[in-house]
Write a protein that holds these residues in place. Structure first.
Motif, PDB file in Angstrom:
ATOM      1  N   ALA B 293       0.843  -1.188   0.000  1.00  0.00           N
ATOM      2  CA  ALA B 293       0.000   0.000   0.000  1.00  0.00           C
ATOM      3  C   ALA B 293       0.879   1.238   0.000  1.00  0.00           C
ATOM      4  N   ALA B 294       1.922   1.218   0.802  1.00  0.00           N
ATOM      5  CA  ALA B 294       2.797   2.385   0.872  1.00  0.00           C
ATOM      6  C   ALA B 294       3.442   2.637  -0.480  1.00  0.00           C
ATOM      7  N   ALA B 295       3.885   1.561  -1.119  1.00  0.00           N
ATOM      8  CA  ALA B 295       4.544   1.721  -2.412  1.00  0.00           C
ATOM      9  C   ALA B 295       3.573   2.275  -3.440  1.00  0.00           C
ATOM     10  N   THR B 296       2.363   1.724  -3.437  1.00  0.00           N
ATOM     11  CA  THR B 296       1.380   2.168  -4.418  1.00  0.00           C
ATOM     12  C   THR B 296       0.986   3.608  -4.171  1.00  0.00           C
ATOM     13  N   LYS B 297       0.798   3.909  -2.903  1.00  0.00           N
ATOM     14  CA  LYS B 297       0.369   5.272  -2.595  1.00  0.00           C
ATOM     15  C   LYS B 297       1.455   6.255  -2.964  1.00  0.00           C
ATOM     16  N   LYS B 298       2.692   5.816  -2.808  1.00  0.00           N
ATOM     17  CA  LYS B 298       3.795   6.695  -3.174  1.00  0.00           C
ATOM     18  C   LYS B 298       3.759   6.940  -4.692  1.00  0.00           C
ATOM     19  N   ALA B 299       3.454   5.880  -5.421  1.00  0.00           N
ATOM     20  CA  ALA B 299       3.401   6.021  -6.874  1.00  0.00           C
ATOM     21  C   ALA B 299       2.268   6.958  -7.288  1.00  0.00           C
ATOM     22  N   LEU B 300       1.208   6.972  -6.471  1.00  0.00           N
ATOM     23  CA  LEU B 300       0.068   7.831  -6.804  1.00  0.00           C
ATOM     24  C   LEU B 300       0.234   9.228  -6.245  1.00  0.00           C
ATOM     25  N   GLY B 301       1.266   9.396  -5.460  1.00  0.00           N
ATOM     26  CA  GLY B 301       1.415  10.635  -4.705  1.00  0.00           C
ATOM     27  C   GLY B 301       1.477  11.883  -5.548  1.00  0.00           C
ATOM     28  N   PHE B 302       1.922  11.744  -6.795  1.00  0.00           N
ATOM     29  CA  PHE B 302       2.124  12.943  -7.605  1.00  0.00           C
ATOM     30  C   PHE B 302       0.814  13.603  -7.989  1.00  0.00           C
ATOM     31  N   ILE B 303      -0.289  12.854  -7.891  1.00  0.00           N
ATOM     32  CA  ILE B 303      -1.560  13.414  -8.350  1.00  0.00           C
ATOM     33  C   ILE B 303      -2.010  14.561  -7.459  1.00  0.00           C
TER      34      ILE B 303
END
Lengths: 290, 980
Positions: B293-303
């Motif tokens: 979840a942390a990794a995915t959320k980090k990937a989505l963080g730029f939005i």
């Protein structure tokens, strides 16, 4: 374009710079001179039925070419309304306004704009000039708005007469009140309109500046046959006029031809308090009351 | 006083509409961005909870640097889900930020784990990438961005998946579909369709449909028979009997998911049971889920920051519109305030009447904004649903989101209203209204400050460029100063780039008022000459309120700067790609798998045998190749190529050595990035470690023997049974058994020997010389070798074709050949044949997709900027009531008034856009320069697009001038003149 300068009325020529009295002329009606603007049965009411204020009450009046007419009267007498209706700034409730044979009261916006460009000049009490433009640009503004060619010779003449040659590149904020009004006068004359409407042109000026402005207006009437209609409170200003109309409660109560300062004061003396130096003039008889 | 304020607020409500819209927009962006982030993260959590739902995972204990992620994106169910959600929502940031990968572990550990107390089921889920499901209509099923996942599923392997209908797949010709996949494909249980396996299409029957607890964000999930999935998985990874992880379901909670504590106990117990040397570790499911979840959320963080930038623009304009609106209101109510003061109100009390209005306005605006933000996220979710990406995450804003939105809204309103309120409070009891606008404070101090900031930004950019240059070429120092160089190297390019951009943007905003004068003169030249009077009046009006003009333009500036920067980068990226094709690619056609995986061998054959094909060059990827020896192994994507690669397909851009000779001579050709990372030079010799999967003769023989024996014993048993029945007098029964025994014998004859073939993995170590280092951007991070060398390192099991380059025979009609090629690969569904133009455009269309989103944001910022311009002009018109009246009295027509305001507005818009385009382009050029070595080789400035922005801005100005002009003309000339 030269039509105004061509029509040099003899009356204008006979008048001195001061206050030549021609009491007889007051009765001379409108026989001589041509009518530039006229109001026919002009009525203007404000407010709704319940609280109606009648500003103009069936006024009939004619303004002659090459004359300077002053409209006087106490506050609320309808003098400003009359001028505004004549100038097409306000729509009358009833009656007609004819300027140069054109029915102003029936005009739409486009026609009114054209009328203002071609036939009418304005001088207001204050805030006459566009603050972002220099004096010269302000003077030429009406011509440029109307995309009319600029008559440089005429411009030079006007500028010299108002004595603003050295101030042409100044902005309004760099000019004194009197200078600003002189620029406004120059602007109004520049387009050589059929009639100039001046709304308390000296209202905000000291007496010296007032004299300059009024002298200039008077001069333009005399020299170039300009027609001027001026609303004023000031009897001294009115005394520059060829003709003084006095309004009260929406009606013309007096129509004086070439009145003297004293005559004007007299008119107001009986009516009381509107004129600042009224009380001094109570001895003289009233004249011209209808 | 408060009552007066409230009453005023009601009286002025009409005036507030625009302010409310602006605040609402700003707040909605703020709330929307938070909401969206929460929605995404709750979606991610939900998906992880249902997709990696095991209580304990056993995985490798050593972290690995793994470059294969882009190709085998999903090899176990847990990483599959995380990659699916990240790639679905942001295909641009697909796999770079994924969860760490670990060494693979032996699947036989599953048996060990199964014996641990408290373990209910142990499941090994294999997933296969590059699978394509063919829908009812005969086309490949795909959704925007989300991948197709094929998992080996059977009862109990995935707790969160429940069969809704039918059963799980058992053979290669059966599949179970996720309900969303079934719906999208239009298939139901019993239907027959095609499924494209990595090695070709096969007819399959849909035998079941299953549901999962959460929506899968548009991923098409296909349930394969576990054994089939295992086969393909092993082919893909090139490792036999190795899995990424093993999922364990515990029994402690009666089949329900275990609590965190129970998970820990179970994990500890399993951990102890794992044999030493297995390089495996047991971790709780919760930990795995949290990590992913942390990794995915980090990937989505730029939005979120992206949305927030636009929120800031909206709020900036909003505070501005509010300041303008209150200035107007205060100006008009000055007499009222003077009256209040003269009857004894204190300045503070007058101040509060204005502030009360601001608070009311702020509350209403923020309230609308919260609703709007919520609606926006709803809309996005609905849109994604329509695009085939259903989201089941929570979309409703939390109370804290709403509070943040409310506070932001009210705060911004108060800031905007503070100055006008102060002016109201300072109203002298007898107000002498002065129409002339007070002369502004001089703007040159701001000019100086702005120029200095911009210069600072430019220096930061220069520094950043030097760092990038130094990074790309070690011989170039960053600067003549040593201390700076060390610092710069450790700093990297990101910080100076960002700081530079920030400084330049803020510097321009600070400088802008000083720019208005000169800009007005320059921009005003055309209107002043085309429309003499109106143009000149408009131009001069701009310089009247330089700060106001500049701030209004700034709203547009920021939005345009962002977008033009990105369009420069995007267009450079496109140009670089097409540049590669134009300058390097010499083949006529290319073919690759649409599923981003391997091209089936049959498809390769089909292409080769197509009439008119001259030569086919294929790129095969070698799996699991490492370089060097010992613990210090390096990985790099390694490809086997035909020796003719550099003459027939791609012209090499050689850094050192002779690439063509090296490839032909069986030497390694190394991309410059790889060479630099490892410090390799031409002439070095490195050990290449690879894998070969070979038939394990011993094991095969044993398996066959075992099978034989099994058959024998079965036959023997049947014969014994038959004899027993015969003895009992049941002749018919005995005959049946004999037949059965015969049948078994025959079956054994017919059995496919390949199912009995046992394979094993051989590690290979080959020494190879580096023959050349090349710089082509496509090859930068690759190692190339010829097929002969590759054959020593890997074999067919551990290499697969990912790309084909086709050259036509001389004089062949390319269009006709293309048609034949397309027909030839049609049965394989996933193979895409493209000619050179298409090859270019596939690359560009990805870039274009990203641009579309940006343009949507640009449109929004334009809308906000239009509000700003409208409002500024409205204020200006209200201040200039008398002036406009005067102009009209002396003969200015309505058209001229409109024209004047339109010119004014257009100039504000053009000013903002122009600065935005200049700054954005500069930033884009810097970014391109800095990332030159990452593939942005060519600079391309989209002049047409930037020109369109400018033209657009004129239109924006004209539109924005309409409402204020209408307002100016509504006032009768007389009133305008008589106002005092």
């Amino acid at each position: 374009m030269g039509r105004h300068s061509a029509v040099k009325t003899p009356r204008g020529a006979t008048m001195g710079a001061g206050k030549a009295t021609t009491a007889a002329g007051a009765n001379g009606t409108a026989a001589d001179g041509e009518v530039v603007a006229r109001a026919i049965d002009l009525t203007k009411t404000y407010g709704d039925k319940d609280s109606q204020v009648v500003a103009l009450d069936h006024v009939n009046v004619e303004f002659m070419r090459g004359q300077m007419t002053a409209i006087m009267g106490p506050s609320g007498s309808g003098k400003s309304t009359l001028m505004h209706c004549m100038a097409g700034l306000d729509k009358p409730t009833g009656g007609k306004v004819i300027v140069e044979g054109l029915d102003v009261s029936a005009m739409n916006q486009r026609q009114l704009t054209k009328l203002r460009r071609d036939q009418i000049g304005f001088i207001f009490q204050s805030f006459n000039l566009v603050p972002t433009l220099t004096a010269e640009e302000n003077i030429l503004l009406p011509l440029q708005i109307a995309k009319r060619p600029i008559d440089r010779a005429w411009f030079d003449k006007v500028v010299d007469v108002v004595g603003l040659r050295s101030r042409l590149t100044h902005r309004p904020s760099q000019l004194s009140g009197g200078q600003q009004q002189r620029v406004a006068c120059a602007r109004a004359i520049m387009a050589r309109p059929s009639v100039i409407f001046a709304d308390e042109p000296t209202g905000n000026l000291d007496s010296h500046s007032s004299r300059e402005v009024l002298g200039f207006l008077k001069n333009s009437v005399r020299e170039y046959g300009q027609t001027i209609v001026m609303v004023t409170h000031d009897p001294r200003a009115a005394s520059y006029a060829d003709r003084v109309l006095v309004l009260a409660d929406g009606r013309i109560t007096q129509d004086l031809r070439h009145p003297t300062y004293d005559e004007i004061l007299e008119v107001f003396a009986g009516e009381g308090d509107e004129v600042e130096d009224g009380p001094q003039a109570d001895a003289t008889s009233r004249e011209g009351a209808e | 006083m408060i009552r007066i304020g409230l009453r005023d607020a009601r009286a002025h409500f009409g005036r507030f509409v625009m302010s409310i819209i602006a605040i609402a927009l700003g707040v909605s962006f703020v709330v929307g961005s938070f909401c969206f982030r929460e929605m995404m993260s709750s979606q991610v959590d939900q998906m992880l909870a249902s997709n990696s739902d095991a209580d304990v995972y056993v995985r490798g204990s050593e972290e690995q640097k793994n470059d294969e992620t882009s190709l085998d994106m999903s090899s176990s169910s847990s990483s599959a889900s995380s990659s699916s959600s990240s790639s679905s929502s942001s295909s641009s940031s697909s796999s770079s930020d994924e969860s760490k990968s670990y060494n693979r572990i032996d699947e036989s550990l599953a048996d060990v784990i199964a014996k641990v107390q408290g373990v209910k089921t142990v499941s090994v889920t294999y997933s296969v990438s590059g699978i394509v499901l063919v829908g009812k209509d005969g086309n490949a099923v795909s959704t925007t961005g989300a991948p197709t996942l094929a998992l080996g599923l059977a009862k109990g392997t995935w707790r969160a998946a429940t069969l809704a209908e039918g059963r799980w797949a058992k053979t290669k010709n059966e599949v179970a579909l996720h309900s969303f996949a079934a719906e999208t494909a239009g298939l139901k249980v019993g239907d027959t369709t095609k499924l494209v396996y990595p090695d070709g299409a096969a007819d399959v029957k849909v035998v079941g449909i299953f549901d999962t607890d959460s929506s899968q964000a548009g991923a098409i999930i296909v349930g394969l028979a576990p054994s089939v999935a295992k086969d393909y998985f092993q082919q893909e990874t090139g490792q036999i009997g190795m899995v990424r992880n093993i999922g364990v379901y515990g029994s402690a909670n009666d089949g329900k998911p275990l609590t965190a504590a129970q998970q820990r106990t179970l994990a500890d117990r399993i951990g102890k049971a794992l044999p030493a040397g297995s390089k495996a570790r047991a971790v709780t499911g919760q930990q795995v889920r949290d990590d992913s979840a942390a990794a995915t959320k980090k990937a989505l963080g730029f939005i979120q920051p992206l949305i927030l930038i636009f929120a800031i623009i909206a709020l900036f304009v909003g505070s501005f519109i509010i300041a303008n609106t209150f200035s107007m209101i205060v100006r008009e109510s000055m007499r009222g305030y003077a009256l209040l003061r003269s009857v004894g109100a204190s300045p503070a009390q007058v101040f509060s009447t204005v502030i009360v209005q601001a608070i009311v306005l702020g509350l209403v605006g923020s309230g609308c904004g919260i609703g709007l933000g919520w609606g926006m996220v709803r809309l996005i979710v609905a849109g994604m649903d329509r695009m085939g990406m259903p989201m089941s995450g929570a979309v409703d804003p939390s109370p804290s989101d709403m509070l943040v939105g409310l506070l932001v809204g009210v705060f911004v309103t108060l800031i905007g209203a503070a100055l006008p309120a102060r002016r109201a409070a300072m109203a002298p009891p007898i107000q002498a209204m002065n129409e002339t606008v007070n002369p502004e404070k001089p703007v040159w101090p701001r000019g100086v400050a702005g120029v200095m900031m911009i210069a600072g930004g430019a220096i930061a950019w220069l520094f950043c460029w030097r760092i990038a240059l130094a990074k790309a070429d070690n011989t170039v120092p960053i600067s003549p100063w040593h201390w700076l160089n060390d610092w710069g190297t450790s700093l990297g390019t990101g910080w100076p780039l960002g700081v530079g951009a920030g400084l330049v943007v803020i510097g321009v905003i600070v400088l802008a008022p000083a720019l208005v004068g000169p800009a007005g003169a320059i921009l005003g030249w055309i209107p002043a000459h085309v429309f003499t009077v109106t143009g000149r009046l408009a131009t001069r009006n701009l310089s009247r309120g330089k700060r106001r003009t500049a701030n209004t333009a700034a709203a547009l500036f920021v939005g345009v700067a962002i977008v033009s920067c990105l369009s420069v980068v995007a267009s450079s990226a496109k140009a670089s790609v097409t540049g590669i094709v134009d300058s390097g690619l010499t083949s006529d056609f290319s073919a690759m798998s649409a599923a981003n995986g391997r091209i089936p061998d049959d498809a390769v054959k089909a292409i080769k045998s197509t009439q008119g094909v001259g030569s086919v060059s294929r790129s095969r990827m070698l799996l699991g190749v490492t370089y060097g020896s010992g613990s210090n192994k390096a990985t790099a994507m390694t490809f086997a190529e035909q020796p003719s690669l550099f003459t027939n397909v791609f012209a090499p851009v050689t850094n050192s050595g002779d690439a063509d000779k090296a490839l032909r001579g069986g030497e390694l050709v190394v991309g410059i990035t790889v060479a630099k990372d490892n410090g390799w030079k031409v002439g070095d010799t490195v050990t290449v470690n690879g894998r070969q999967v070979v038939v394990d003769k011993e094991a095969t023989a044993k398996a066959q023997a075992d099978y034989q024996q099994q058959v024998q014993s079965k036959i023997a048993a049947l014969q014994a049974e038959a004899q027993r029945l015969m003895a009992a007098g049941d002749a018919a029964g005995a005959q049946a058994k004999i037949d059965e025994a015969k049948q078994a014998g025959e079956d054994a004859q017919h059995v496919d020997p390949s199912t009995l073939v046992k394979t094993k993995t051989l590690d290979t170590h080959v020494k190879a010389r580096i023959g050349a280092i090349i710089e082509n951007s496509v090859y930068r991070s690759m190692v190339l070798m010829n097929d002969a060398l590759a054959g020593k390192i890997a074999n067919d099991y551990t290499m697969f074709t990912i790309m084909l380059f086709v050259n036509a025979k001389d004089g062949e009609d390319l269009a006709a050949l293309k048609k034949r090629l397309v027909d030839a690969v049609k049965p394989y569904y996933v193979v895409n044949v493209q000619d050179r133009e298409e090859f270019k455009s596939t690359m560009s269309s990805m870039v274009d997709q990203i641009l579309i989103i940006l343009y949507a944001l640009l449109a929004l910022s334009i809308v906000i900027a239009v509000f700003g311009i409208v409002n500024t002009l409205a204020l200006s018109v209200s201040e200039r009531t008398r002036e406009l009246g005067l102009l009209r009295a002396i003969g200015t027509s309505n058209g001229q008034v409109r024209g004047m305001l339109a010119i004014e507005a257009s100039m504000i818009a053009v000013l903002g856009t122009l600065i935005g385009v200049v700054v954005g382009t500069a930033a884009g050029v810097v970014i391109r320069q800095v990332y030159e070595s990452n593939g942005l080789e060519r600079l391309s400035i989209p002049w047409g697009q930037l020109g369109a922005f400018l033209l657009c801005s004129i239109a924006v100005g004209v539109v924005a001038a309409l409402p204020p002009a209408r307002r100016a003309l509504k006032v009768p000339v007389l009133d305008a003149v008589a106002t005092d």
